[in-house]
Write a protein that holds these residues in place. Sequence first.
Motif, PDB file in Angstrom:
ATOM      1  N   VAL A 149       0.842  -1.197   0.000  1.00  0.00           N
ATOM      2  CA  VAL A 149       0.000   0.000   0.000  1.00  0.00           C
ATOM      3  C   VAL A 149       0.881   1.253   0.000  1.00  0.00           C
ATOM      4  O   VAL A 149       0.616   2.213  -0.738  1.00  0.00           O
ATOM      5  CB  VAL A 149      -0.939   0.002   1.220  1.00  0.00           C
ATOM      6  CG1 VAL A 149      -1.722   1.312   1.295  1.00  0.00           C
ATOM      7  CG2 VAL A 149      -1.909  -1.176   1.155  1.00  0.00           C
ATOM      8  N   GLU A 150       1.943   1.240   0.802  1.00  0.00           N
ATOM      9  CA  GLU A 150       2.818   2.405   0.893  1.00  0.00           C
ATOM     10  C   GLU A 150       3.520   2.690  -0.433  1.00  0.00           C
ATOM     11  O   GLU A 150       3.620   3.852  -0.869  1.00  0.00           O
ATOM     12  CB  GLU A 150       3.859   2.187   1.994  1.00  0.00           C
ATOM     13  CG  GLU A 150       4.744   3.411   2.225  1.00  0.00           C
ATOM     14  CD  GLU A 150       5.686   3.233   3.409  1.00  0.00           C
ATOM     15  OE1 GLU A 150       6.167   4.254   3.933  1.00  0.00           O
ATOM     16  OE2 GLU A 150       5.920   2.070   3.814  1.00  0.00           O
ATOM     17  N   GLU A 151       3.998   1.646  -1.084  1.00  0.00           N
ATOM     18  CA  GLU A 151       4.660   1.847  -2.378  1.00  0.00           C
ATOM     19  C   GLU A 151       3.705   2.447  -3.400  1.00  0.00           C
ATOM     20  O   GLU A 151       4.079   3.366  -4.143  1.00  0.00           O
ATOM     21  CB  GLU A 151       5.196   0.514  -2.904  1.00  0.00           C
ATOM     22  CG  GLU A 151       6.628   0.224  -2.494  1.00  0.00           C
ATOM     23  CD  GLU A 151       7.289  -0.814  -3.391  1.00  0.00           C
ATOM     24  OE1 GLU A 151       8.307  -0.490  -4.020  1.00  0.00           O
ATOM     25  OE2 GLU A 151       6.777  -1.942  -3.452  1.00  0.00           O
ATOM     26  N   LEU A 152       2.505   1.953  -3.441  1.00  0.00           N
ATOM     27  CA  LEU A 152       1.523   2.479  -4.391  1.00  0.00           C
ATOM     28  C   LEU A 152       1.065   3.883  -3.996  1.00  0.00           C
ATOM     29  O   LEU A 152       0.774   4.716  -4.858  1.00  0.00           O
ATOM     30  CB  LEU A 152       0.320   1.533  -4.461  1.00  0.00           C
ATOM     31  CG  LEU A 152       0.585   0.181  -5.133  1.00  0.00           C
ATOM     32  CD1 LEU A 152      -0.527  -0.802  -4.829  1.00  0.00           C
ATOM     33  CD2 LEU A 152       0.731   0.362  -6.642  1.00  0.00           C
ATOM     34  N   PHE A 153       1.013   4.143  -2.692  1.00  0.00           N
ATOM     35  CA  PHE A 153       0.667   5.467  -2.182  1.00  0.00           C
ATOM     36  C   PHE A 153       1.659   6.517  -2.710  1.00  0.00           C
ATOM     37  O   PHE A 153       1.278   7.636  -3.079  1.00  0.00           O
ATOM     38  CB  PHE A 153       0.698   5.435  -0.653  1.00  0.00           C
ATOM     39  CG  PHE A 153       0.389   6.737   0.023  1.00  0.00           C
ATOM     40  CD1 PHE A 153      -0.904   7.049   0.400  1.00  0.00           C
ATOM     41  CD2 PHE A 153       1.397   7.661   0.305  1.00  0.00           C
ATOM     42  CE1 PHE A 153      -1.189   8.255   1.042  1.00  0.00           C
ATOM     43  CE2 PHE A 153       1.125   8.855   0.937  1.00  0.00           C
ATOM     44  CZ  PHE A 153      -0.176   9.161   1.312  1.00  0.00           C
ATOM     45  N   ASN A 154       2.932   6.143  -2.756  1.00  0.00           N
ATOM     46  CA  ASN A 154       3.987   7.069  -3.184  1.00  0.00           C
ATOM     47  C   ASN A 154       4.176   7.122  -4.692  1.00  0.00           C
ATOM     48  O   ASN A 154       4.950   7.947  -5.185  1.00  0.00           O
ATOM     49  CB  ASN A 154       5.317   6.692  -2.522  1.00  0.00           C
ATOM     50  CG  ASN A 154       5.277   6.881  -1.012  1.00  0.00           C
ATOM     51  OD1 ASN A 154       4.648   7.823  -0.512  1.00  0.00           O
ATOM     52  ND2 ASN A 154       5.922   5.991  -0.269  1.00  0.00           N
ATOM     53  N   ALA A 155       3.518   6.217  -5.438  1.00  0.00           N
ATOM     54  CA  ALA A 155       3.677   6.168  -6.901  1.00  0.00           C
ATOM     55  C   ALA A 155       2.352   6.563  -7.549  1.00  0.00           C
ATOM     56  O   ALA A 155       1.647   5.737  -8.138  1.00  0.00           O
ATOM     57  CB  ALA A 155       4.110   4.782  -7.338  1.00  0.00           C
ATOM     58  N   THR A 156       2.010   7.832  -7.440  1.00  0.00           N
ATOM     59  CA  THR A 156       0.681   8.292  -7.857  1.00  0.00           C
ATOM     60  C   THR A 156       0.391   8.028  -9.322  1.00  0.00           C
ATOM     61  O   THR A 156      -0.697   7.541  -9.682  1.00  0.00           O
ATOM     62  CB  THR A 156       0.534   9.799  -7.556  1.00  0.00           C
ATOM     63  OG1 THR A 156       0.711  10.008  -6.152  1.00  0.00           O
ATOM     64  CG2 THR A 156      -0.845  10.302  -7.969  1.00  0.00           C
ATOM     65  N   VAL A 157       1.344   8.365 -10.208  1.00  0.00           N
ATOM     66  CA  VAL A 157       1.107   8.217 -11.649  1.00  0.00           C
ATOM     67  C   VAL A 157       0.856   6.751 -12.015  1.00  0.00           C
ATOM     68  O   VAL A 157      -0.084   6.425 -12.742  1.00  0.00           O
ATOM     69  CB  VAL A 157       2.304   8.768 -12.457  1.00  0.00           C
ATOM     70  CG1 VAL A 157       2.111   8.493 -13.944  1.00  0.00           C
ATOM     71  CG2 VAL A 157       2.455  10.265 -12.225  1.00  0.00           C
ATOM     72  N   ILE A 158       1.696   5.858 -11.478  1.00  0.00           N
ATOM     73  CA  ILE A 158       1.534   4.432 -11.761  1.00  0.00           C
ATOM     74  C   ILE A 158       0.231   3.915 -11.162  1.00  0.00           C
ATOM     75  O   ILE A 158      -0.489   3.128 -11.783  1.00  0.00           O
ATOM     76  CB  ILE A 158       2.738   3.629 -11.218  1.00  0.00           C
ATOM     77  CG1 ILE A 158       4.007   4.023 -11.970  1.00  0.00           C
ATOM     78  CG2 ILE A 158       2.480   2.132 -11.336  1.00  0.00           C
ATOM     79  CD1 ILE A 158       5.262   3.346 -11.456  1.00  0.00           C
ATOM     80  N   ARG A 159      -0.090   4.373  -9.961  1.00  0.00           N
ATOM     81  CA  ARG A 159      -1.325   3.919  -9.296  1.00  0.00           C
ATOM     82  C   ARG A 159      -2.556   4.291 -10.122  1.00  0.00           C
ATOM     83  O   ARG A 159      -3.463   3.473 -10.312  1.00  0.00           O
ATOM     84  CB  ARG A 159      -1.416   4.528  -7.903  1.00  0.00           C
ATOM     85  CG  ARG A 159      -2.601   3.989  -7.103  1.00  0.00           C
ATOM     86  CD  ARG A 159      -2.719   4.635  -5.735  1.00  0.00           C
ATOM     87  NE  ARG A 159      -3.133   6.025  -5.806  1.00  0.00           N
ATOM     88  CZ  ARG A 159      -2.351   7.056  -5.537  1.00  0.00           C
ATOM     89  NH1 ARG A 159      -1.082   6.875  -5.173  1.00  0.00           N
ATOM     90  NH2 ARG A 159      -2.809   8.291  -5.635  1.00  0.00           N
ATOM     91  N   LEU A 160      -2.599   5.523 -10.600  1.00  0.00           N
ATOM     92  CA  LEU A 160      -3.737   5.958 -11.397  1.00  0.00           C
ATOM     93  C   LEU A 160      -3.823   5.180 -12.707  1.00  0.00           C
ATOM     94  O   LEU A 160      -4.922   4.866 -13.184  1.00  0.00           O
ATOM     95  CB  LEU A 160      -3.646   7.462 -11.664  1.00  0.00           C
ATOM     96  CG  LEU A 160      -3.785   8.364 -10.434  1.00  0.00           C
ATOM     97  CD1 LEU A 160      -3.565   9.829 -10.802  1.00  0.00           C
ATOM     98  CD2 LEU A 160      -5.151   8.191  -9.786  1.00  0.00           C
ATOM     99  N   GLY A 161      -2.662   4.851 -13.269  1.00  0.00           N
ATOM    100  CA  GLY A 161      -2.642   4.028 -14.482  1.00  0.00           C
ATOM    101  C   GLY A 161      -3.162   2.633 -14.211  1.00  0.00           C
ATOM    102  O   GLY A 161      -3.886   2.050 -15.033  1.00  0.00           O
ATOM    103  N   LEU A 162      -2.810   2.096 -13.044  1.00  0.00           N
ATOM    104  CA  LEU A 162      -3.307   0.766 -12.669  1.00  0.00           C
ATOM    105  C   LEU A 162      -4.818   0.768 -12.477  1.00  0.00           C
ATOM    106  O   LEU A 162      -5.499  -0.197 -12.845  1.00  0.00           O
ATOM    107  CB  LEU A 162      -2.621   0.301 -11.387  1.00  0.00           C
ATOM    108  CG  LEU A 162      -1.167  -0.157 -11.512  1.00  0.00           C
ATOM    109  CD1 LEU A 162      -0.543  -0.348 -10.127  1.00  0.00           C
ATOM    110  CD2 LEU A 162      -1.071  -1.455 -12.312  1.00  0.00           C
ATOM    111  N   VAL A 163      -5.351   1.833 -11.891  1.00  0.00           N
ATOM    112  CA  VAL A 163      -6.799   1.935 -11.708  1.00  0.00           C
ATOM    113  C   VAL A 163      -7.505   1.850 -13.052  1.00  0.00           C
ATOM    114  O   VAL A 163      -8.498   1.120 -13.217  1.00  0.00           O
ATOM    115  CB  VAL A 163      -7.173   3.248 -10.982  1.00  0.00           C
ATOM    116  CG1 VAL A 163      -8.689   3.462 -11.020  1.00  0.00           C
ATOM    117  CG2 VAL A 163      -6.686   3.220  -9.539  1.00  0.00           C
ATOM    118  N   ASP A 164      -6.987   2.574 -14.051  1.00  0.00           N
ATOM    119  CA  ASP A 164      -7.595   2.545 -15.388  1.00  0.00           C
ATOM    120  C   ASP A 164      -7.526   1.154 -16.004  1.00  0.00           C
ATOM    121  O   ASP A 164      -8.487   0.687 -16.633  1.00  0.00           O
ATOM    122  CB  ASP A 164      -6.893   3.554 -16.309  1.00  0.00           C
ATOM    123  CG  ASP A 164      -7.232   4.995 -15.949  1.00  0.00           C
ATOM    124  OD1 ASP A 164      -8.293   5.211 -15.320  1.00  0.00           O
ATOM    125  OD2 ASP A 164      -6.448   5.902 -16.282  1.00  0.00           O
TER     126      ASP A 164
END
Length: 580
Positions: A331-346
């Motif tokens: 969770v922490e890694e994804l919390f700090n990787a906003t651009v990648i996280r938003l891409g994963l959501v899509d």
Amino acid sequence: MALSQMMQHYLSVKDKYKDCIIFYRLGDFYEMFFDDAKKVSKLLDLTLTGRDCGLSERAPMCGVPFHAADGYIAKLVSMGEKVAVCEQLEEACAGKGIVARDVIKVVTAGTITDDGQLDEKQSNYVCCAMKNGEAVALAWADITTGEFVSSEFSGTDCVKQAMTQMVKLGVKEIICNDEMLFSCKNAAEVERGILPHFSNYPAWAFGYAAAERVVLEQFNAKSLQAFPINGKPNAVGASGALLQYLKETQMHALKNIDGIKYLKNDTFMQLDETAIKNLELIKTLGSGKKYGSLLWLMDKTSTAMGARLLNNSILYPFADADAINYRLDGVEELFNATVIRLGLVDLLKGVKDIERLTGKISNNLVSPKDCLALAQSISAIPNIKFRLAGFKSKIICDITEKLYDLSAVSELIERAINPEPPAQMKDGGYIKRGYSAQLDELREVRNNANKLVLEMESRERDSTGIRTLKIGFNRVFGYFIEVSKSFKDKVPLNYQRRQTLANAERYTTEELKELENKILGSDELALKLEAQLFDYIKSVLSENINKLKIISSAVALLDLIVCFAEISKTNKYVRPTMVE
């Protein structure tokens, strides 16, 4: 008067499934007779008619179209009924006599598979409870996902603990042994409708020897040593009885149930019914709805698989610091990787319910539309895996390892399945043009019969020089070449005489016979070939059930931790420090 042969067979089926409503297939309808017809006509508001059956009075009858049967079955099951589906096992042919029929499945509240009646964000569990003195063992399964879990409770309050567990699970159906049935005879949870009524199951199925044999057969194993229920006879009894029940009702190999999990009570924080209710974890006290609950606040999942895992994670919070930190690291890694996280959501939003699609493959219920949904989902996996490259937390590394590349499967589906398949498969049209040259030829023949006949007629005129030559058709002789007697001397040697008329001769050729067979049999052959091609696709999918299950569990876990990272970012949560 003697009963008709068909009605004798119906009554023999009814005698085997006394507690079920029999859906008896006759042509394009499922029919119900006698008491079943009277009951169903009232429950579903159907017209009650009658059928001659060999008795002095007509048999009460009502029916539903076979293509709409799933919806009617689901309604009956939601009313607490069991439905046995008696299907035709062969095509009806003139002069053949009664068509072979038999029950192919029994549908109950815990084994329903109709998408319209399933909540995609909730599991649909059937549970088996076995009481043995001051110990209760539970086994529960969701045949739509392949999940199979067992657990045990002991002590003077073992029944209460088991009841709490079943309430948390929201089980839809419960079978049990005699001792458990007696202990839950006046259970408040059943009387208030929180749990369904308990159904007694034969005692022999709970016996250790019988249960062990069923478990070993299901998982193709020689001993229980590799399974978490090894050395737990009560858990073996409950698991074996449940598997036996599923085999009896589903009547096919349960390929997606390929393992057993054992739920240790000390692994998770124990929350009883009162705590779940007062803390408003899943639904609020006032309205009893999800809106306003903790689940509502946290549910930012993108897939149905992730939503089900979130629901279970709230009801079964970890009690182990290592397990909590394992998840929080991701969770922490994804919390700090906003651009990648938003891409994963899509990307995750494009992933359908692989877990339940795999269940449909296992239950032989997968449709062309389901195949397209599966192809779309597994096509997204390589991109998801690429986005996760470079992450260091163990949970994300573990997820990445389980994201198998099944591009070959998705490519097969995309090559083979029509992107807009028909709603019903019985008329064909779901295999894409260009996938099978033989199928394309049959369809061409079927759709262009007149054109093909005229083309052959033109070729024969040119090759023979007989300008009056024509190709005709009648029901007695089929297709024929007609030549007037004035051109009789020009008839080629390969022409075979079929009929002599006053002013003409009729012939056939090997080419015309072949064309006739193609035209007259093309429709039936096309449907059969299309079914065979789809059976091959289903066999390929069946071979990949294990990998699809692993992928679905990995995607669900990824969706969960992406969801946690997203709500943490939105609500400005910070990571807690866990201490023993």
